[in-house]
Scaffold this active site. Sequence first.
Site, PDB file in Angstrom:
ATOM      1  N   ASP A  63      -5.475  21.879   7.936  1.00  0.00           N
ATOM      2  CA  ASP A  63      -5.831  21.336   7.642  1.00  0.00           C
ATOM      3  C   ASP A  63      -6.328  21.310   5.872  1.00  0.00           C
ATOM      4  O   ASP A  63      -7.332  22.156   5.954  1.00  0.00           O
ATOM      5  CB  ASP A  63      -6.946  19.648   7.826  1.00  0.00           C
ATOM      6  CG  ASP A  63      -6.167  18.246   7.802  1.00  0.00           C
ATOM      7  OD1 ASP A  63      -5.880  17.709   6.530  1.00  0.00           O
ATOM      8  OD2 ASP A  63      -6.192  17.943   8.989  1.00  0.00           O
ATOM      9  N   ASN A 105       0.620  -1.074   0.120  1.00  0.00           N
ATOM     10  CA  ASN A 105       0.081   0.170  -0.144  1.00  0.00           C
ATOM     11  C   ASN A 105       0.519   1.151  -0.215  1.00  0.00           C
ATOM     12  O   ASN A 105       2.107   1.122   0.692  1.00  0.00           O
ATOM     13  CB  ASN A 105      -0.741   0.049   0.977  1.00  0.00           C
ATOM     14  CG  ASN A 105      -1.840   1.036   1.390  1.00  0.00           C
ATOM     15  OD1 ASN A 105      -2.809   1.723   0.566  1.00  0.00           O
ATOM     16  ND2 ASN A 105      -1.760   1.914   2.763  1.00  0.00           N
ATOM     17  N   TYR A 153       0.139  10.365   3.820  1.00  0.00           N
ATOM     18  CA  TYR A 153      -0.073  10.857   5.037  1.00  0.00           C
ATOM     19  C   TYR A 153       0.878  12.303   5.441  1.00  0.00           C
ATOM     20  O   TYR A 153       1.667  11.342   6.046  1.00  0.00           O
ATOM     21  CB  TYR A 153      -0.385   9.646   6.174  1.00  0.00           C
ATOM     22  CG  TYR A 153      -1.585   8.194   5.387  1.00  0.00           C
ATOM     23  CD1 TYR A 153      -2.958   7.913   5.315  1.00  0.00           C
ATOM     24  CD2 TYR A 153      -0.245   6.991   5.454  1.00  0.00           C
ATOM     25  CE1 TYR A 153      -3.292   6.771   4.803  1.00  0.00           C
ATOM     26  CE2 TYR A 153      -0.879   5.922   4.886  1.00  0.00           C
ATOM     27  CZ  TYR A 153      -2.041   5.770   4.449  1.00  0.00           C
ATOM     28  OH  TYR A 153      -2.795   4.767   4.184  1.00  0.00           O
ATOM     29  N   ARG A 154       0.048  12.894   6.243  1.00  0.00           N
ATOM     30  CA  ARG A 154       1.082  14.047   6.809  1.00  0.00           C
ATOM     31  C   ARG A 154       2.056  13.700   7.956  1.00  0.00           C
ATOM     32  O   ARG A 154       1.417  12.281   8.820  1.00  0.00           O
ATOM     33  CB  ARG A 154      -0.244  14.704   7.666  1.00  0.00           C
ATOM     34  CG  ARG A 154      -0.492  14.593   8.772  1.00  0.00           C
ATOM     35  CD  ARG A 154      -1.539  16.157   9.274  1.00  0.00           C
ATOM     36  NE  ARG A 154      -2.319  15.960  10.244  1.00  0.00           N
ATOM     37  CZ  ARG A 154      -2.659  16.033  10.833  1.00  0.00           C
ATOM     38  NH1 ARG A 154      -4.415  15.886  10.115  1.00  0.00           N
ATOM     39  NH2 ARG A 154      -3.412  15.770  12.068  1.00  0.00           N
ATOM     40  N   TRP A 207      -1.944   8.180  10.861  1.00  0.00           N
ATOM     41  CA  TRP A 207      -2.976   7.157   9.896  1.00  0.00           C
ATOM     42  C   TRP A 207      -4.128   7.351  10.860  1.00  0.00           C
ATOM     43  O   TRP A 207      -3.873   6.440  12.221  1.00  0.00           O
ATOM     44  CB  TRP A 207      -2.786   5.132  10.429  1.00  0.00           C
ATOM     45  CG  TRP A 207      -0.957   5.230   9.277  1.00  0.00           C
ATOM     46  CD1 TRP A 207      -0.777   5.769   7.906  1.00  0.00           C
ATOM     47  CD2 TRP A 207      -0.030   4.240   9.096  1.00  0.00           C
ATOM     48  NE1 TRP A 207       0.111   4.804   7.225  1.00  0.00           N
ATOM     49  CE2 TRP A 207       1.480   4.038   8.600  1.00  0.00           C
ATOM     50  CE3 TRP A 207       0.550   3.787  10.686  1.00  0.00           C
ATOM     51  CZ2 TRP A 207       1.646   3.585   8.305  1.00  0.00           C
ATOM     52  CZ3 TRP A 207       1.375   3.326  10.097  1.00  0.00           C
ATOM     53  CH2 TRP A 207       1.909   2.408   9.202  1.00  0.00           C
TER      54      TRP A 207
END
Length: 617
Positions: A285, A169, A173-174, A187
């Site tokens: 965000d 995978n 993700y920051r 996550w």
Amino acid sequence: MAFPDIQSFMSLLESRGELLRVSAPVSRDLEITEIADRLVKKGGPAVLFENVVGSDFPLLIGALGTRERVALALGVDDLDDLAAKVNHLIDLKGSGGVRGLLGNIPKLGDAMNLPPRRVRSAPVQEVVWRGDEVDLDKIPVLKCWPEDGGPFVTLPLVITRDPETGERNMGMYRMQVMSRNTTGMHWQRHKTGTRHLEKAKAHGERLPVAVAIGGDPALIYAATAPLPPIPGLDEFALAGYLRGQRYPVVKGVTVDLDVPANAEFILEGYVDPQEDWVVEGPFGDHTGFYTLPDLYPLFHVTAVTMRRNPVYPATIVGRPPMEDAYLIEASERLFLPAAQLIIPEIVDYHMPPAGVAHNLVVVSIHKEFPGQAYKVANGLFGLGQMMNAKVIVVVDAEVKVNDMDAVWREVTQKALPGRDTLTTRGPIDVLDHSSRGWGYGGKLIIDATTKRPEEIGSGVSSREDQADDVVPEAFRPQATAELPTFPGVLAQRQTEDGYWYVALDKTGAGQARALAEAFAAHPAAAGVRHLLICDEQTDVQDAGDVWWTVLNNIDAERDVWVLDTPGGGRLLAWDGARKLPSEGFVREWPPKIVMDPAVQARVDRLWNVYGLPERWR
């Protein structure tokens, strides 16, 4: 067209006047964000900052900051061409004898480009830092917004492998930099990385992780794409298909993972599921609000590999529109054929920037029977990441889903509040701060399609009865010249198409509901179908700002009400004001992202020093 790496794409952008270089010193602490934010909102160029204070590496930002640049990155003339490209692949002919089989050969050739290609050496491993050499502060990681908990890697391609199945995978993700050799790993509950970590914990193992920074733009996009769970289809395969050639990968130096050979940097290491999680955030965000601090796993960096002369690619997220809006649009186009394969009446769909991907989906359909809008909307709620959608608006086939003025006119004309609106509940994006619970909340379906007789009657039991149904007179929106004033209302505006925008300084429990009921009872509400109550920071002259605020700030089942108006009409009131502890809202309400005025003033003062054109200021 396949790009060998991000630097080759950068060179093409520069040759087209789509990239500017800034040689003046610039700070990674807020200053780059302010410059990049101005440029992306005005459709400006990408920028290569060649002199980032405290780092020897240049920083690239905005490479995918327009629709046209994303199309170029993905090898198509226009993003709409992505749907045709996927249709070409999935429409394999299974009949027709020898001629039919021969017709599949070119398509199978495309599919052969899906698996990655292992190479023995790679540019990204020309320089290696190990152990004590690792120092993430040497990389120009950005602190993007004033309240951020620290610097964040914003364009990471995080690679893990399922400890049981071996399936790979890659996700974006920051990653908050915590120390010279650790970062947070964001996550979320529904992410594949979380499942891999849970399996590693069950086996009593550390989870190996590799983080690529850079690579060619098709791979960067692929890491953001909501791939369906099809065996053998992963982000490397998608990038290979978009490139038209197998993606080159190399085995990591210290981890047994395949990493992109053409990346700029690779961070190698592990996450230990036995360790306590660490506080990560706040972070400005993609919702345009801060995500508040929470606990997440810690990533230990054991090695950093890189090119001899790497470039650090970055992006910023925040108040829309931002660069991620164009990546979302690419996913819309790419996965439209798959959605149509499952729900064939879909004509098109769109996730507008004001909805920050998951808050609003507009879908047009070929309507053939009553209730079809709800059938389609509920089907979409069951498709992968669409499960997080908050509001789905369904319109007729001829309506352009990306023309939001047209969409909202259809809503006022064809959706009677209460009759043609339906609230339900289900999974919600975990970044949603307004939902009743973490990752769980209310949803709203608005049926703005042309109605069949069965949909406008009540208690109809036979075809003969339907003939006696009376179709309601078409709603005629009308704005009132002199609007009423109520306590706490700082600004308000009625539109010609039936919307009433209100900015409210909310100070007490139930204030928005009381205001909505008072407005609904006023004669001025007779020409209105939707009352949108916003917070005090909202510009009621800007419809995009209004919808962005409201969609972020509602739990649709809790905060959207049907109210009666003078003359027998109905009004849909949306409570987009902040929710208070005295109203039973137990979580802290996050602030909107706003840049430090001192940083804005500095950028204004230095704009000409940066050498940037005045029109982008």
